[in-house]
Enzyme design. Structure first.
Site, PDB file in Angstrom:
ATOM      1  N   GLU A 194      38.431  35.048 -58.633  1.00 19.33           N
ATOM      2  CA  GLU A 194      37.305  35.951 -58.352  1.00 19.33           C
ATOM      3  C   GLU A 194      36.442  36.185 -59.465  1.00 19.33           C
ATOM      4  OE1 GLU A 194      37.998  37.062 -53.952  1.00 19.33           O
ATOM      5  OE2 GLU A 194      38.761  38.522 -55.048  1.00 19.33           O
ATOM      6  N   GLU A 253      38.136  44.895 -57.122  1.00 19.28           N
ATOM      7  CA  GLU A 253      37.621  46.138 -57.084  1.00 19.28           C
ATOM      8  C   GLU A 253      38.700  47.121 -57.278  1.00 19.28           C
ATOM      9  OE1 GLU A 253      36.531  44.982 -52.824  1.00 19.28           O
ATOM     10  OE2 GLU A 253      34.909  43.711 -53.591  1.00 19.28           O
ATOM     11  N   ASN A 292      39.953  38.752 -46.488  1.00 13.32           N
ATOM     12  CA  ASN A 292      40.037  40.239 -46.995  1.00 13.32           C
ATOM     13  C   ASN A 292      39.135  40.977 -46.336  1.00 13.32           C
ATOM     14  OD1 ASN A 292      40.397  42.401 -48.530  1.00 13.32           O
ATOM     15  ND2 ASN A 292      39.568  41.549 -50.420  1.00 13.32           N
ATOM     16  N   TRP A 293      39.724  41.738 -45.529  1.00 17.82           N
ATOM     17  CA  TRP A 293      38.633  42.720 -44.622  1.00 17.82           C
ATOM     18  C   TRP A 293      38.218  43.814 -45.403  1.00 17.82           C
ATOM     19  CZ3 TRP A 293      41.379  42.652 -39.261  1.00 17.82           C
ATOM     20  CH2 TRP A 293      41.306  41.288 -38.429  1.00 17.82           C
ATOM     21  N   LYS A 294      38.953  44.193 -46.743  1.00 22.65           N
ATOM     22  CA  LYS A 294      38.571  45.262 -47.319  1.00 22.65           C
ATOM     23  C   LYS A 294      38.663  46.665 -46.625  1.00 22.65           C
ATOM     24  CE  LYS A 294      35.931  42.148 -50.422  1.00 22.65           C
ATOM     25  NZ  LYS A 294      35.234  41.867 -51.643  1.00 22.65           N
ATOM     26  N   HIS A 320      43.044  43.008 -57.034  1.00 24.76           N
ATOM     27  CA  HIS A 320      41.604  42.755 -56.847  1.00 24.76           C
ATOM     28  C   HIS A 320      40.652  43.534 -58.001  1.00 24.76           C
ATOM     29  CE1 HIS A 320      37.957  42.166 -54.630  1.00 24.76           C
ATOM     30  NE2 HIS A 320      38.268  41.378 -54.008  1.00 24.76           N
ATOM     31  N   GLY A 366      30.746  39.342 -53.168  1.00 23.69           N
ATOM     32  CA  GLY A 366      29.783  40.206 -52.289  1.00 23.69           C
ATOM     33  C   GLY A 366      28.427  40.319 -52.823  1.00 23.69           C
ATOM     34  N   SER A 384      31.924  35.286 -52.654  1.00 27.99           N
ATOM     35  CA  SER A 384      30.695  34.549 -51.861  1.00 27.99           C
ATOM     36  C   SER A 384      30.945  33.185 -51.056  1.00 27.99           C
ATOM     37  CB  SER A 384      29.373  34.575 -52.496  1.00 27.99           C
ATOM     38  OG  SER A 384      28.959  35.977 -52.841  1.00 27.99           O
ATOM     39  N   GLY A 410      35.672  37.441 -48.404  1.00 26.16           N
ATOM     40  CA  GLY A 410      35.386  38.824 -48.118  1.00 26.16           C
ATOM     41  C   GLY A 410      34.569  38.760 -46.981  1.00 26.16           C
ATOM     42  N   GLY A 411      33.089  38.843 -47.390  1.00 27.16           N
ATOM     43  CA  GLY A 411      32.307  39.174 -46.081  1.00 27.16           C
ATOM     44  C   GLY A 411      32.350  38.054 -44.978  1.00 27.16           C
TER      45      GLY A 411
HETATM   46  P1  PGA Z   1      33.079  37.974 -50.705  1.00 30.55           P
HETATM   47  O1  PGA Z   1      34.451  38.739 -51.302  1.00 30.55           O
HETATM   48  O2  PGA Z   1      33.460  36.834 -50.176  1.00 30.55           O
HETATM   49  O3  PGA Z   1      32.499  39.230 -49.881  1.00 30.55           O
HETATM   50  O4  PGA Z   1      32.267  37.971 -52.046  1.00 30.55           O
HETATM   51  C1  PGA Z   1      35.500  38.219 -51.764  1.00 30.55           C
HETATM   52  C2  PGA Z   1      36.437  39.089 -52.183  1.00 30.55           C
HETATM   53  O5  PGA Z   1      36.224  40.155 -52.746  1.00 30.55           O
HETATM   54  O6  PGA Z   1      38.197  38.863 -51.886  1.00 30.55           O
END
Ligand code: PGA
Length: 250
Positions: free
Chosen positions: A167, A97, A11-13, A95, A173, A212, A233-234
């Site tokens: 998640e 967010e 997920n590149w957000k 998600h 993050g 993470s 994510g990251g």
């Molecule tokens: P993260 O994000 O790996 O940076 O913790 C995961 C996500 O939000 O899908």
């Protein structure tokens, strides 16, 4: 027990300029190790088309980070699931967010999952609790409520058409990933809960862990019985780390 193909999702957000997204997609496609896992990346909307051109013919599928619950019409700023059909094989819905920043309710997330399924796109529906909820001992009830709304919207008979990503919000993050035991326990609970509505689907639905995830811990999550994949994510923003995670999936 049903054999479930692993799913590794990046997920590149809201990251990366167009050139960087195209470059990252190219490095991932070129560096793909052999293996059987399904691999998918989720670029920002404007880069879906250029990234799709880079991924064509590769083992890497394309997904969108969100879709509307509505059919095409007067919904400024939204993108319907049907518009993604032909371009995307997957879409992330719910998600945390988006639940936080766009006030998405459990019901809306369920309707988005339904819209995706009806458009022929596989939703990856996200669930997960905040730290306070976990500390209060209410994590399972919280996640069950999120899941039940998805089941209610999609219908028990179509549960086999989605994937669930667990998640925990406090792990996203932050660098504080959930322990393998906690992640495994919740993913098993998710499967059990889905099984109350559709036992057959619960055996085949893929349940991912996210929060993470990195090249160092991916293998441990994937070594459990209940975790079928990872939502990253990251660590999906660099080809080296993402490819190491894909390699860990076998
Ligand atoms: P993260 O994000 O790996 O940076 O913790 C995961 C996500 O939000 O899908």
């Amino acid at each position: 027990m049903a054999e479930r193909t692993r799913l590794i999702a990046g997920n590149w957000k809201m990251n990366l300029e167009e050139w960087a997204a195209v470059e990252l997609a190219g490095s991932i496609a070129d560096g793909m190790p052999s293996g059987t896992a399904d691999v998918v990346v989720f670029p920002p909307f404007p880069w879906l088309v250029p990234v799709s051109a880079v991924l064509e013919g590769s083992r890497v599928a394309l997904g969108a980070q969100d879709c509307s619950s509505e059919a095409p019409g007067a919904y400024t700023g939204q993108v319907s699931a049907s518009m993604l059909n032909g371009l995307c094989r997957y879409v992330i819905v719910g998600h945390s967010e988006r639940r936080r920043d766009c006030c998405e309710s459990n019901e809306l997330v369920g309707l988005k999952a339904l819209a995706a399924i009806e458009a022929g796109i596989a939703p990856i529906a996200c669930v997960g609790e905040a730290l306070d909820t976990r500390k209060a001992g209410d994590a399972v009830a919280w996640v069950e409520e999120q899941l039940d709304a998805i089941t209610a919207a999609v219908g028990a008979d179509r549960l086999d058409q989605l994937a669930i990503a667990y998640e925990p919000i406090w792990a996203i993050g932050t660098g504080h990933s959930a322990s393998v035991e906690d992640a495994e326990e919740m993913c098993a609970e998710i499967r059990r809960r889905l099984g109350e509505s559709n036992p057959g689907a619960a055996e085949t639905v893929r349940i991912l862990y996210g929060g993470s995830v990195n090249a160092g811990n991916a293998h441990a999550y994937l070594g459990t019985a209940s975790i079928d994949g990872l939502l990253v994510g990251g660590a999906s923003l660099k080809s080296d780390s993402f490819l190491e995670i894909v390699a860990a999936s076998g």
